[in-house]
Design an enzyme around this catalytic site. Structure first.
Site, PDB file in Angstrom:
ATOM      1  N   ASN A   9      20.717  32.908  35.604  1.00  0.00           N
ATOM      2  CA  ASN A   9      21.626  32.974  36.752  1.00  0.00           C
ATOM      3  C   ASN A   9      22.965  33.507  36.240  1.00  0.00           C
ATOM      4  O   ASN A   9      23.700  32.794  35.575  1.00  0.00           O
ATOM      5  CB  ASN A   9      21.782  31.568  37.353  1.00  0.00           C
ATOM      6  CG  ASN A   9      22.853  31.521  38.438  1.00  0.00           C
ATOM      7  OD1 ASN A   9      23.271  32.554  38.962  1.00  0.00           O
ATOM      8  ND2 ASN A   9      23.305  30.313  38.766  1.00  0.00           N
ATOM      9  N   LYS A  11      25.589  34.292  37.900  1.00  0.00           N
ATOM     10  CA  LYS A  11      26.768  33.904  38.694  1.00  0.00           C
ATOM     11  C   LYS A  11      27.624  35.153  38.956  1.00  0.00           C
ATOM     12  O   LYS A  11      27.070  36.245  39.093  1.00  0.00           O
ATOM     13  CB  LYS A  11      27.549  32.794  37.991  1.00  0.00           C
ATOM     14  CG  LYS A  11      26.610  31.648  37.586  1.00  0.00           C
ATOM     15  CD  LYS A  11      27.294  30.401  37.161  1.00  0.00           C
ATOM     16  CE  LYS A  11      26.238  29.364  36.793  1.00  0.00           C
ATOM     17  NZ  LYS A  11      26.758  28.032  36.562  1.00  0.00           N
ATOM     18  N   HIS A  94      22.763  26.208  45.344  1.00  0.00           N
ATOM     19  CA  HIS A  94      23.339  25.923  44.031  1.00  0.00           C
ATOM     20  C   HIS A  94      24.547  25.002  44.206  1.00  0.00           C
ATOM     21  O   HIS A  94      25.279  25.110  45.194  1.00  0.00           O
ATOM     22  CB  HIS A  94      23.760  27.236  43.350  1.00  0.00           C
ATOM     23  CG  HIS A  94      24.116  27.040  41.908  1.00  0.00           C
ATOM     24  ND1 HIS A  94      25.340  26.552  41.522  1.00  0.00           N
ATOM     25  CD2 HIS A  94      23.401  27.230  40.769  1.00  0.00           C
ATOM     26  CE1 HIS A  94      25.362  26.458  40.195  1.00  0.00           C
ATOM     27  NE2 HIS A  94      24.195  26.867  39.715  1.00  0.00           N
ATOM     28  N   GLU A  96      27.378  25.022  42.972  1.00  0.00           N
ATOM     29  CA  GLU A  96      28.665  25.731  43.146  1.00  0.00           C
ATOM     30  C   GLU A  96      28.837  26.183  44.603  1.00  0.00           C
ATOM     31  O   GLU A  96      29.951  26.217  45.115  1.00  0.00           O
ATOM     32  CB  GLU A  96      28.747  26.909  42.163  1.00  0.00           C
ATOM     33  CG  GLU A  96      28.992  26.411  40.741  1.00  0.00           C
ATOM     34  CD  GLU A  96      28.445  27.306  39.643  1.00  0.00           C
ATOM     35  OE1 GLU A  96      28.099  28.469  39.912  1.00  0.00           O
ATOM     36  OE2 GLU A  96      28.352  26.813  38.494  1.00  0.00           O
ATOM     37  N   GLU A 167      19.244  20.393  38.906  1.00  0.00           N
ATOM     38  CA  GLU A 167      20.444  20.735  38.141  1.00  0.00           C
ATOM     39  C   GLU A 167      21.488  19.630  38.325  1.00  0.00           C
ATOM     40  O   GLU A 167      22.243  19.648  39.297  1.00  0.00           O
ATOM     41  CB  GLU A 167      21.028  22.054  38.639  1.00  0.00           C
ATOM     42  CG  GLU A 167      20.155  23.247  38.389  1.00  0.00           C
ATOM     43  CD  GLU A 167      21.000  24.510  38.230  1.00  0.00           C
ATOM     44  OE1 GLU A 167      20.943  25.112  37.160  1.00  0.00           O
ATOM     45  OE2 GLU A 167      21.723  24.865  39.176  1.00  0.00           O
ATOM     46  N   GLY A 173      27.445  23.952  33.045  1.00  0.00           N
ATOM     47  CA  GLY A 173      28.600  24.589  32.420  1.00  0.00           C
ATOM     48  C   GLY A 173      29.477  23.630  31.625  1.00  0.00           C
ATOM     49  O   GLY A 173      30.605  23.954  31.268  1.00  0.00           O
ATOM     50  N   SER A 213      23.495  23.555  31.199  1.00  0.00           N
ATOM     51  CA  SER A 213      23.838  23.716  29.780  1.00  0.00           C
ATOM     52  C   SER A 213      22.619  23.933  28.884  1.00  0.00           C
ATOM     53  O   SER A 213      22.578  23.442  27.750  1.00  0.00           O
ATOM     54  CB  SER A 213      24.664  22.524  29.291  1.00  0.00           C
ATOM     55  OG  SER A 213      25.922  22.515  29.942  1.00  0.00           O
TER      56      SER A 213
HETATM   57  P1  PGA Z   1      24.829  26.606  32.801  1.00  0.00           P
HETATM   58  O1  PGA Z   1      24.561  26.891  34.368  1.00  0.00           O
HETATM   59  O2  PGA Z   1      23.550  26.942  32.075  1.00  0.00           O
HETATM   60  O3  PGA Z   1      25.973  27.505  32.438  1.00  0.00           O
HETATM   61  O4  PGA Z   1      25.153  25.146  32.688  1.00  0.00           O
HETATM   62  C1  PGA Z   1      23.341  26.550  34.978  1.00  0.00           C
HETATM   63  C2  PGA Z   1      23.401  26.914  36.431  1.00  0.00           C
HETATM   64  O5  PGA Z   1      24.436  26.734  37.065  1.00  0.00           O
HETATM   65  O6  PGA Z   1      22.402  27.416  36.996  1.00  0.00           O
END
Ligand code: PGA
Length: 259
Positions: A9, A11, A94, A96, A167, A173, A213
């Site tokens: 992903n 982003k 997601h 976010e 998630e 992140g 992560s």
């Molecule tokens: P990350 O993000 O691997 O940077 O923690 C995962 C995601 O948001 O899909």
């Protein structure tokens, strides 16, 4: 045995030019992959990513869409716009999007159903608890709520086209991954939810992947858990070397061969 997948992903990273050079670097590195490799790119990079990946097993997708087929929705994008640009899956709900753009479970559910009505567009529904909810021991309650609302009115014929990504928000992140045991427990809970709301055969074929992560140095233990069918990778998917190391951490020839 269920297929295994690794989904990147990006982003809001990478222009068209950057996407093209990334893929030129990545494709030879994942040529021997033993798992399905998916990459969710920004809307503007869909076409170039799909054409650069053509002829390989890499599957290109998007990170969001609107639930309407078309209309006066300035700035939005529809399912058919995505598929025509080369997307074959779409990440929905997601954390976010829930957090920064106020997306509700009901809105996400409409998107999931719209994606399922669209030929060749597979939804990946993201669910997961916040740090506060995690600390309060509310993980299962949150998952139950998000799954009940997010998968409402999904028919038995459709449910195993949905991929579910667990998630935990506190792991995205942050560098703090859920332990394989904690993630496995959540995945078992999700599979049980599918079994009780649809049936066990479908629960056994639904793909449930973990995100938060994931890095080359922590992915192996996650890949070994029986109910973790794959990984959703954010930050590490931006670097071909890191992303391919995660893809190639799957060594057993499970599921679809790529070549
Ligand atoms: P990350 O993000 O691997 O940077 O923690 C995962 C995601 O948001 O899909």
């Amino acid at each position: 045995m269920r297929e295994r997948v690794v989904v990147g992903n990006w982003k809001m990273y990478k222009t068209q030019t950057e996407a093209e050079s990334y893929l030129t670097d990545l494709l030879p590195r994942v040529k021997e992959a033993k798992v399905g490799v998916y990459l969710a790119v920004p809307f503007t990079a869909l076409e170039v990513a799909a054409s650069t990946a053509a002829g390989s097993a890499l599957i290109i997708g998007a990170q969001n869409m609107n639930d309407a087929t078309e209309g006066a929705f300035t700035g939005e994008i529809s399912a058919r716009m995505l598929t025509e640009a080369g997307a074959r899956f779409v990440i929905l709900g997601h954390s976010e999007r829930r957090r920064f753009f106020g997306e509700t479970d009901a809105f996400i559910n409409r998107k999931v159903r719209r994606a399922l009505e669209t030929d060749d567009l597979r939804p990946i529904l993201c669910v997961g608890e916040t740090l506060e909810e995690h600390r309060a021991g509310k993980t299962k309650e949150v998952l139950e709520r998000q799954l009940t609302a997010g998968l409402a009115d999904v028919s038995p014929d459709q449910i195993d086209r949905v991929m579910i990504a667990y998630e935990p928000v506190w792991a995205i992140g942050t560098g703090e991954t859920a332990t394989p045991e904690v993630a496995e427990e959540a995945h078992q809970f999700i599979r049980q939810f599918i079994s009780s709301h649809w049936d066990d055969a479908r629960a056994q074929s639904v793909l449930i992947i973990y995100g938060g992560s994931v890095q080359p140095n922590n992915c192996s233990a996650l890949t070994e858990q029986p109910d973790i069918d794959g990984l959703l990778v954010g930050g590490a998917s931006l670097v071909p070397e890191l992303f391919s190391q995660i893809v190639n951490a799957y060594k057993l020839p499970v599921g679809k061969e790529i070549g």
